[in-house]
Design a protein around this motif. Sequence first.
Motif, PDB file in Angstrom:
ATOM      1  N   LEU A  26       0.807  -1.395   0.009  1.00 21.07           N
ATOM      2  CA  LEU A  26       0.020   0.120   0.006  1.00 21.07           C
ATOM      3  C   LEU A  26       0.859   1.222  -0.027  1.00 21.07           C
ATOM      4  CD1 LEU A  26      -2.678   0.987   0.227  1.00 21.07           C
ATOM      5  CD2 LEU A  26      -2.894   1.070   2.658  1.00 21.07           C
ATOM      6  N   CYS A  27       0.509   2.133  -0.970  1.00 18.50           N
ATOM      7  CA  CYS A  27       1.418   3.222  -1.161  1.00 18.50           C
ATOM      8  C   CYS A  27       0.711   4.590  -1.155  1.00 18.50           C
ATOM      9  CB  CYS A  27       2.410   3.282  -2.350  1.00 18.50           C
ATOM     10  SG  CYS A  27       3.431   1.995  -2.569  1.00 18.50           S
ATOM     11  N   PHE A  28       1.263   5.712  -0.882  1.00 19.99           N
ATOM     12  CA  PHE A  28       0.806   6.982  -1.237  1.00 19.99           C
ATOM     13  C   PHE A  28       1.028   7.495  -2.617  1.00 19.99           C
ATOM     14  CE2 PHE A  28       1.764   7.547   3.365  1.00 19.99           C
ATOM     15  CZ  PHE A  28       0.431   7.696   4.118  1.00 19.99           C
ATOM     16  N   LEU A  29       0.293   7.919  -3.166  1.00 19.46           N
ATOM     17  CA  LEU A  29       0.400   8.384  -4.498  1.00 19.46           C
ATOM     18  C   LEU A  29       0.832   9.804  -4.544  1.00 19.46           C
ATOM     19  CD1 LEU A  29      -0.174   8.224  -7.676  1.00 19.46           C
ATOM     20  CD2 LEU A  29      -2.319   9.192  -7.415  1.00 19.46           C
ATOM     21  N   GLU A  30       2.327   9.673  -4.886  1.00 19.39           N
ATOM     22  CA  GLU A  30       2.952  11.266  -4.670  1.00 19.39           C
ATOM     23  C   GLU A  30       2.884  12.009  -5.950  1.00 19.39           C
ATOM     24  OE1 GLU A  30       4.332  12.091  -2.124  1.00 19.39           O
ATOM     25  OE2 GLU A  30       4.178  10.155  -1.088  1.00 19.39           O
ATOM     26  N   GLN A  31       2.997  11.343  -7.173  1.00 25.73           N
ATOM     27  CA  GLN A  31       2.833  11.962  -8.527  1.00 25.73           C
ATOM     28  C   GLN A  31       2.531  11.078  -9.617  1.00 25.73           C
ATOM     29  OE1 GLN A  31       5.930  14.705  -9.936  1.00 25.73           O
ATOM     30  NE2 GLN A  31       6.846  14.941  -7.998  1.00 25.73           N
ATOM     31  N   LEU A  32       1.680  11.671 -10.567  1.00 27.07           N
ATOM     32  CA  LEU A  32       1.315  11.012 -11.637  1.00 27.07           C
ATOM     33  C   LEU A  32       1.937  11.900 -12.906  1.00 27.07           C
ATOM     34  CD1 LEU A  32      -2.418  10.149 -11.879  1.00 27.07           C
ATOM     35  CD2 LEU A  32      -0.656   8.777 -12.052  1.00 27.07           C
ATOM     36  N   ILE A  33       2.760  10.681 -13.613  1.00 24.68           N
ATOM     37  CA  ILE A  33       3.603  11.239 -14.876  1.00 24.68           C
ATOM     38  C   ILE A  33       3.334  10.635 -16.020  1.00 24.68           C
ATOM     39  CG2 ILE A  33       6.081  11.469 -15.587  1.00 24.68           C
ATOM     40  CD1 ILE A  33       6.718  11.037 -12.397  1.00 24.68           C
ATOM     41  N   PRO A  34       2.766  11.512 -17.039  1.00 27.44           N
ATOM     42  CA  PRO A  34       2.208  11.058 -18.287  1.00 27.44           C
ATOM     43  C   PRO A  34       3.674  10.668 -18.942  1.00 27.44           C
ATOM     44  CG  PRO A  34       1.578  13.355 -18.297  1.00 27.44           C
ATOM     45  CD  PRO A  34       2.463  12.883 -16.648  1.00 27.44           C
ATOM     46  N   LEU A  35       3.870   9.462 -19.849  1.00 25.69           N
ATOM     47  CA  LEU A  35       4.857   9.301 -20.678  1.00 25.69           C
ATOM     48  C   LEU A  35       4.278   8.094 -21.700  1.00 25.69           C
ATOM     49  CD1 LEU A  35       7.883   8.485 -18.487  1.00 25.69           C
ATOM     50  CD2 LEU A  35       7.571  10.839 -19.794  1.00 25.69           C
ATOM     51  N   ASP A  36       4.579   8.559 -22.879  1.00 23.09           N
ATOM     52  CA  ASP A  36       4.190   7.681 -23.965  1.00 23.09           C
ATOM     53  C   ASP A  36       2.773   7.351 -23.827  1.00 23.09           C
ATOM     54  OD1 ASP A  36       6.957   7.853 -24.793  1.00 23.09           O
ATOM     55  OD2 ASP A  36       7.326   6.262 -23.891  1.00 23.09           O
ATOM     56  N   GLY A  37       1.900   8.269 -23.729  1.00 21.75           N
ATOM     57  CA  GLY A  37       0.463   7.837 -23.741  1.00 21.75           C
ATOM     58  C   GLY A  37       0.105   6.810 -22.438  1.00 21.75           C
ATOM     59  N   GLU A  38       0.969   6.792 -21.359  1.00 17.93           N
ATOM     60  CA  GLU A  38       0.553   6.099 -20.294  1.00 17.93           C
ATOM     61  C   GLU A  38       0.951   6.845 -19.239  1.00 17.93           C
ATOM     62  OE1 GLU A  38       1.172   1.426 -20.605  1.00 17.93           O
ATOM     63  OE2 GLU A  38       2.904   2.283 -21.629  1.00 17.93           O
ATOM     64  N   ASP A  39       0.099   6.478 -18.053  1.00 21.27           N
ATOM     65  CA  ASP A  39       0.452   7.190 -16.784  1.00 21.27           C
ATOM     66  C   ASP A  39       1.186   6.530 -15.973  1.00 21.27           C
ATOM     67  OD1 ASP A  39      -0.930   9.774 -17.219  1.00 21.27           O
ATOM     68  OD2 ASP A  39      -2.732   8.774 -16.560  1.00 21.27           O
ATOM     69  N   TYR A  40       2.286   7.008 -15.284  1.00 23.09           N
ATOM     70  CA  TYR A  40       3.183   6.330 -14.338  1.00 23.09           C
ATOM     71  C   TYR A  40       2.959   6.934 -13.103  1.00 23.09           C
ATOM     72  CZ  TYR A  40       5.415   3.701 -18.420  1.00 23.09           C
ATOM     73  OH  TYR A  40       5.736   2.938 -19.200  1.00 23.09           O
ATOM     74  N   ALA A  41       2.879   6.215 -11.924  1.00 24.11           N
ATOM     75  CA  ALA A  41       2.778   6.867 -10.829  1.00 24.11           C
ATOM     76  C   ALA A  41       4.234   6.618  -9.801  1.00 24.11           C
ATOM     77  CB  ALA A  41       1.531   5.880  -9.980  1.00 24.11           C
ATOM     78  N   LEU A  42       4.339   7.902  -9.268  1.00 24.55           N
ATOM     79  CA  LEU A  42       5.651   7.581  -8.503  1.00 24.55           C
ATOM     80  C   LEU A  42       5.105   7.375  -7.105  1.00 24.55           C
ATOM     81  CD1 LEU A  42       8.633   7.999  -8.163  1.00 24.55           C
ATOM     82  CD2 LEU A  42       8.145  10.496  -7.925  1.00 24.55           C
ATOM     83  N   LEU A  43       5.298   6.671  -6.113  1.00 21.87           N
ATOM     84  CA  LEU A  43       4.625   6.073  -4.963  1.00 21.87           C
ATOM     85  C   LEU A  43       5.742   6.006  -4.075  1.00 21.87           C
ATOM     86  CD1 LEU A  43       2.769   2.971  -6.690  1.00 21.87           C
ATOM     87  CD2 LEU A  43       1.841   5.276  -6.244  1.00 21.87           C
ATOM     88  N   THR A  44       5.117   6.323  -2.887  1.00 21.29           N
ATOM     89  CA  THR A  44       5.943   5.895  -1.458  1.00 21.29           C
ATOM     90  C   THR A  44       5.267   4.986  -0.497  1.00 21.29           C
ATOM     91  OG1 THR A  44       5.055   7.956  -0.191  1.00 21.29           O
ATOM     92  CG2 THR A  44       7.270   8.122  -1.393  1.00 21.29           C
ATOM     93  N   PRO A  45       5.755   3.963   0.189  1.00 18.37           N
ATOM     94  CA  PRO A  45       5.051   2.984   0.806  1.00 18.37           C
ATOM     95  C   PRO A  45       4.322   3.776   2.120  1.00 18.37           C
ATOM     96  CG  PRO A  45       7.058   2.401   0.392  1.00 18.37           C
ATOM     97  CD  PRO A  45       7.194   3.733  -0.233  1.00 18.37           C
ATOM     98  N   VAL A  46       3.349   3.383   2.479  1.00 16.46           N
ATOM     99  CA  VAL A  46       2.340   3.818   3.510  1.00 16.46           C
ATOM    100  C   VAL A  46       3.152   3.322   4.716  1.00 16.46           C
ATOM    101  CG1 VAL A  46       0.245   3.602   5.158  1.00 16.46           C
ATOM    102  CG2 VAL A  46       0.092   3.864   2.585  1.00 16.46           C
ATOM    103  N   ASP A  47       3.721   1.967   4.807  1.00 19.59           N
ATOM    104  CA  ASP A  47       4.335   1.597   6.071  1.00 19.59           C
ATOM    105  C   ASP A  47       5.797   1.980   5.886  1.00 19.59           C
ATOM    106  OD1 ASP A  47       2.076   0.467   7.337  1.00 19.59           O
ATOM    107  OD2 ASP A  47       2.469  -1.555   6.318  1.00 19.59           O
TER     108      ASP A  47
END
Length: 183
Positions: A26-47
């Motif tokens: 389980l992670c916090f959603l820090e940022q969404l980064i669109p690349l090549d028509g896809e969304d990549y999520a930069l996440l940090t663990p909750v624990d």
Amino acid sequence: MRDPGPSSSGDVPTVLVRDREGRDLLCFLEQLIPLDGEDYALLTPVDTPVSLFRLSDGDSPEPITTVASSEPILSVADVVLQEHDLTLVRSAVTLTVSGELDEPDPDELEDDEDDEDDEEMETYELLVSFMVDQQEYGLYIPLDPFFVVARMVDGQAELVEGEDFDRIQPRIEAEIEEREWPE
């Protein structure tokens, strides 16, 4: 699964990411980064993420990068952590510890000269150490932020690993740096 937005407490949205072995993190959603028509999520663990090291007198701590979830070392770590009201979680990507951890005191970290010749250990703080079969081990908390990269597909987070991660990581880093330092 992903929360549709901020949780009821008004916190950052969370995302559940799963690895190839079916373990969740389980992670916090820090940022969404669109690349090549896809969304990549930069996440940090909750624990709190932790790393396992083998400790030897006079030698630098040796990181243990792969350990089976049924490994006796982890069973002993479980018992030691329970004494501190903490729980070891065999998560996707990394081991994590859940429970109330004391925040490290930055002054203490700077004054700790025990590991001065081991540069790698300067990026970790010892959480607990314990013995298994006459060998000492330690669980360390990384002092640098621990990020996880996932591809968002139909509201689900798919862990980006291996060659995919090696290919996409520099582009994500460049995008983040551009966001932080716009021209």
